[in-house]
Design a protein around this motif. Structure first.
Motif, PDB file in Angstrom:
ATOM      1  N   SER A  79     -84.480  20.341 -26.552  1.00 31.56           N
ATOM      2  CA  SER A  79     -84.873  20.626 -25.165  1.00 31.56           C
ATOM      3  C   SER A  79     -83.822  21.530 -24.530  1.00 31.56           C
ATOM      4  O   SER A  79     -82.951  22.066 -25.219  1.00 31.56           O
ATOM      5  CB  SER A  79     -85.021  19.318 -24.374  1.00 31.56           C
ATOM      6  N   VAL A  80     -83.897  21.698 -23.217  1.00 28.74           N
ATOM      7  CA  VAL A  80     -82.865  22.441 -22.485  1.00 28.74           C
ATOM      8  C   VAL A  80     -81.809  21.452 -22.018  1.00 28.74           C
ATOM      9  O   VAL A  80     -82.047  20.247 -21.978  1.00 28.74           O
ATOM     10  CB  VAL A  80     -83.464  23.214 -21.296  1.00 28.74           C
ATOM     11  N   ALA A  81     -80.627  21.950 -21.655  1.00 26.06           N
ATOM     12  CA  ALA A  81     -79.525  21.030 -21.354  1.00 26.06           C
ATOM     13  C   ALA A  81     -78.568  21.634 -20.339  1.00 26.06           C
ATOM     14  O   ALA A  81     -78.482  22.860 -20.182  1.00 26.06           O
ATOM     15  CB  ALA A  81     -78.770  20.681 -22.634  1.00 26.06           C
ATOM     16  N   ILE A  82     -77.826  20.758 -19.654  1.00 26.80           N
ATOM     17  CA  ILE A  82     -76.796  21.208 -18.719  1.00 26.80           C
ATOM     18  C   ILE A  82     -75.594  21.706 -19.503  1.00 26.80           C
ATOM     19  O   ILE A  82     -75.065  21.011 -20.369  1.00 26.80           O
ATOM     20  CB  ILE A  82     -76.367  20.066 -17.777  1.00 26.80           C
ATOM     21  N   GLN A  83     -75.162  22.904 -19.193  1.00 22.15           N
ATOM     22  CA  GLN A  83     -73.979  23.463 -19.836  1.00 22.15           C
ATOM     23  C   GLN A  83     -72.731  23.246 -18.993  1.00 22.15           C
ATOM     24  O   GLN A  83     -71.638  23.062 -19.533  1.00 22.15           O
ATOM     25  CB  GLN A  83     -74.177  24.958 -20.085  1.00 22.15           C
ATOM     26  N   TYR A  84     -72.930  23.263 -17.682  1.00 22.70           N
ATOM     27  CA  TYR A  84     -71.782  23.149 -16.773  1.00 22.70           C
ATOM     28  C   TYR A  84     -72.309  22.885 -15.370  1.00 22.70           C
ATOM     29  O   TYR A  84     -73.400  23.331 -15.023  1.00 22.70           O
ATOM     30  CB  TYR A  84     -70.977  24.462 -16.770  1.00 22.70           C
ATOM     31  N   GLY A  85     -71.534  22.140 -14.557  1.00 19.86           N
ATOM     32  CA  GLY A  85     -71.893  22.082 -13.146  1.00 19.86           C
ATOM     33  C   GLY A  85     -71.731  20.751 -12.466  1.00 19.86           C
ATOM     34  O   GLY A  85     -71.262  19.771 -13.035  1.00 19.86           O
ATOM     35  N   VAL A  86     -72.183  20.749 -11.194  1.00 23.94           N
ATOM     36  CA  VAL A  86     -72.018  19.593 -10.317  1.00 23.94           C
ATOM     37  C   VAL A  86     -73.106  18.549 -10.547  1.00 23.94           C
ATOM     38  O   VAL A  86     -73.004  17.433 -10.045  1.00 23.94           O
ATOM     39  CB  VAL A  86     -72.033  20.033  -8.840  1.00 23.94           C
ATOM     40  N   GLY A  87     -74.139  18.900 -11.265  1.00 22.23           N
ATOM     41  CA  GLY A  87     -75.237  17.960 -11.486  1.00 22.23           C
ATOM     42  C   GLY A  87     -76.490  18.390 -10.736  1.00 22.23           C
ATOM     43  O   GLY A  87     -76.434  19.066  -9.708  1.00 22.23           O
ATOM     44  N   LEU A  88     -77.623  17.991 -11.257  1.00 18.12           N
ATOM     45  CA  LEU A  88     -78.906  18.417 -10.711  1.00 18.12           C
ATOM     46  C   LEU A  88     -79.099  17.957  -9.272  1.00 18.12           C
ATOM     47  O   LEU A  88     -78.846  16.805  -8.933  1.00 18.12           O
ATOM     48  CB  LEU A  88     -80.040  17.870 -11.582  1.00 18.12           C
TER      49      LEU A  88
END
Length: 224
Positions: A124-133
């Motif tokens: 699937s797709v995934a979070i690579q970096y960040g503060v969160g959805l």
């Protein structure tokens, strides 16, 4: 006796046909798995199950008002991690323009979000970096670019002004984001990771391009 040129030609055609059939079967299977998971497990918990998961703009605006918690609290979602094919689910992305939706995989590590297993982007797709959805700031979501259109393979069809929808697992809140920029950059460019969003929620959709030498970046901001 060696194969004739014609026999070799037929072998190449057969192999190419098999490969193409396999790739499109893979797209169908993975998209079907994602749709079934989101409908049967994800949407049921956040009370967003619908017969038509990708709406018209008018219906989407109404849905957002109805589905977003008025007090900013949770929607009674279990604190237990939801898993898809063995990976933690951070939320869901819907892209009506290309009629695709996927679980967003990710892990919270020391207050920030990322995918801790590189194999996650094979399913699937995934979070690579960040503060969160759906949090204020920027979150980078990555996905493979397949010619079949699987995952972020259809992102080239997205245009400035298109709307995407993000639902986070933590609160069940569903928000609309409007695409405001789309560009190609070098593989090493991470300048869009950390940027001033002026107090807005933003997402960056990233996929490879030109045999992994470049990146296609789609920037979207929380709709007004």
């Amino acid at each position: 006796m060696g194969k004739s040129a014609y026999d070799k030609f037929l072998t190449r055609i057969t192999c190419s046909t098999y490969y193409l059939c396999y790739k499109y079967y893979q797209k169908y299977k993975l998209n079907s798995d994602a749709d079934n998971f989101l409908t049967d497990e994800f949407d049921n918990v956040v009370n967003q199950t619908t017969d038509e998961p990708l709406y018209t703009d008018e219906q989407e605006n109404q849905a957002i008002q109805e589905q977003t918690p008025k007090n900013g609290g949770t929607r009674g979602i279990s604190s237990d991690a939801l898993k898809y094919k063995g990976y933690n689910v951070a939320g869901k992305i819907e892209m009506p323009t290309v009629r695709l939706q996927y679980p967003i995989l990710g892990d919270k590590v020391n207050g920030s979000w990322q995918v801790t297993d590189a194999n996650a982007i094979e399913v699937s797709v995934a979070i690579q970096y960040g503060v969160g959805l759906n949090n204020v700031g920027n979150t980078v979501i990555m996905g493979h670019n397949y010619r079949s259109g699987l995952f972020f393979g259809s992102n080239k069809k997205l245009q400035v002004g298109d709307t995407i929808y993000i639902t986070d697992w933590e609160t069940g809140t569903r928000r609309a984001y409007t695409i405001y920029n789309k560009y190609t950059t070098e593989e090493s460019d991470t300048s869009f990771y950390q940027r001033n969003t002026n107090g807005k929620r933003e997402v960056s959709l990233v996929t490879c391009q030109s045999n992994n030498s470049y990146r296609l970046v789609v920037l979207a901001r929380e709709a007004e």
